[in-house]
Design a protein around this motif. Structure first.
Motif, PDB file in Angstrom:
ATOM      1  N   THR A 183      13.049   2.915  46.612  1.00 29.25           N
ATOM      2  CA  THR A 183      13.512   4.214  47.080  1.00 29.25           C
ATOM      3  C   THR A 183      13.814   4.144  48.568  1.00 29.25           C
ATOM      4  N   SER A 187      11.112  -0.037  41.079  1.00 28.47           N
ATOM      5  CA  SER A 187      12.054   0.844  41.764  1.00 28.47           C
ATOM      6  C   SER A 187      11.956   0.686  43.272  1.00 28.47           C
ATOM      7  N   THR A 244      17.253   6.108  44.669  1.00 30.48           N
ATOM      8  CA  THR A 244      16.319   5.201  44.018  1.00 30.48           C
ATOM      9  C   THR A 244      17.089   4.208  43.175  1.00 30.48           C
TER      10      THR A 244
END
Lengths: 110, 120
Positions: free
Chosen positions: A76, A74, A19
């Motif tokens: 991922t 974020s 991440t």
């Protein structure tokens, strides 16, 4: 307008998840659901991977996903693959038709 | 398939003006759904948004570069251009052009990039 803050590097083994964070302020990341992510291989142009925080363009593998909480977005990568080794940049709308990019993160597949 | 291609001098003298053109093919530069933008990347460093332009000619610039940047558009030739004045070595970079969606804020697709070196 300061660049958004990303970790300089992250790494993971094949099939693992990594991440990447992208931290801004309430004037950019936190103020709009307009965060995009780009993958850049050496010597190549950036490629759009995620837009509007969590939407994936056609053709981008579903192992790439995006999210946002407060002033931090974020990206991922689930099920890391060798071809995912690249630099990744976030970008956020900052109001008044201004855009700001992140500092960039190098993803290494161990 | 929409394609963008940057062109212009690869070497510019300090204090002079950097000029680049982005030619758009495979789609309309006059679409009301998109802006057109310039982004740069110094060697070994990150991306920096320079500015964007709408087909109508409306422009938006990075505040840190605003005093030196001019972006223009020629819809008849399906191209838009960048001028950066009073360049220094710090302006040495790969310059990318890209399409920016009006509905959102994503840059896609991008041109391949053009390296401009500022040196005497």
């Amino acid at each position: 307008q300061s660049a958004l803050t990303q970790p300089r590097s992250v790494s993971g083994s094949p099939e693992q998840s990594v991440t990447i964070s992208c931290t801004g302020t309430s004037s950019d990341v936190g103020g709009y659901n307009y965060v995009s992510w780009y993958q850049q291989h050496p010597g190549k142009a950036p490629k759009l991977m995620i837009y509007d925080v969590s939407k994936r363009p056609s053709g981008v593998p579903d192992r790439f996903s995006g999210s946002k909480s407060d002033n931090t977005a974020s990206l991922t990568i689930s099920g890391l693959q060798a071809e995912d080794e690249a630099d990744y940049y976030c970008c956020s709308y900052a109001g008044s038709s201004v855009y700001v990019f992140g500092t960039g993160t190098k993803v290494t597949v161990l | 398939q929409l394609q963008l291609q940057e062109s212009g001098p690869g070497l510019v003298r300090p204090s002079e003006t950097l000029s680049l053109t982005c030619t758009v093919s495979g789609g309309s530069i006059s679409s009301s759904s998109y802006y057109w933008g310039w982004i740069r990347q110094p060697p070994g460093k990150g991306l920096e948004w320079i500015g964007t332009i709408y087909y109508s000619g409306s422009t938006y610039y990075n505040p840190s570069l605003k005093s030196r940047v001019t972006i223009s558009i020629d819809t008849s030739k399906s191209r838009f251009s960048l001028k950066l004045t009073s360049v220094t070595a710090a302006d040495t970079a790969v310059y990318f052009c890209a399409r920016l969606a009006v509905a959102g804020t994503w840059f896609d697709p991008w041109g391949q990039g053009a390296l401009v070196t500022v040196s005497s």
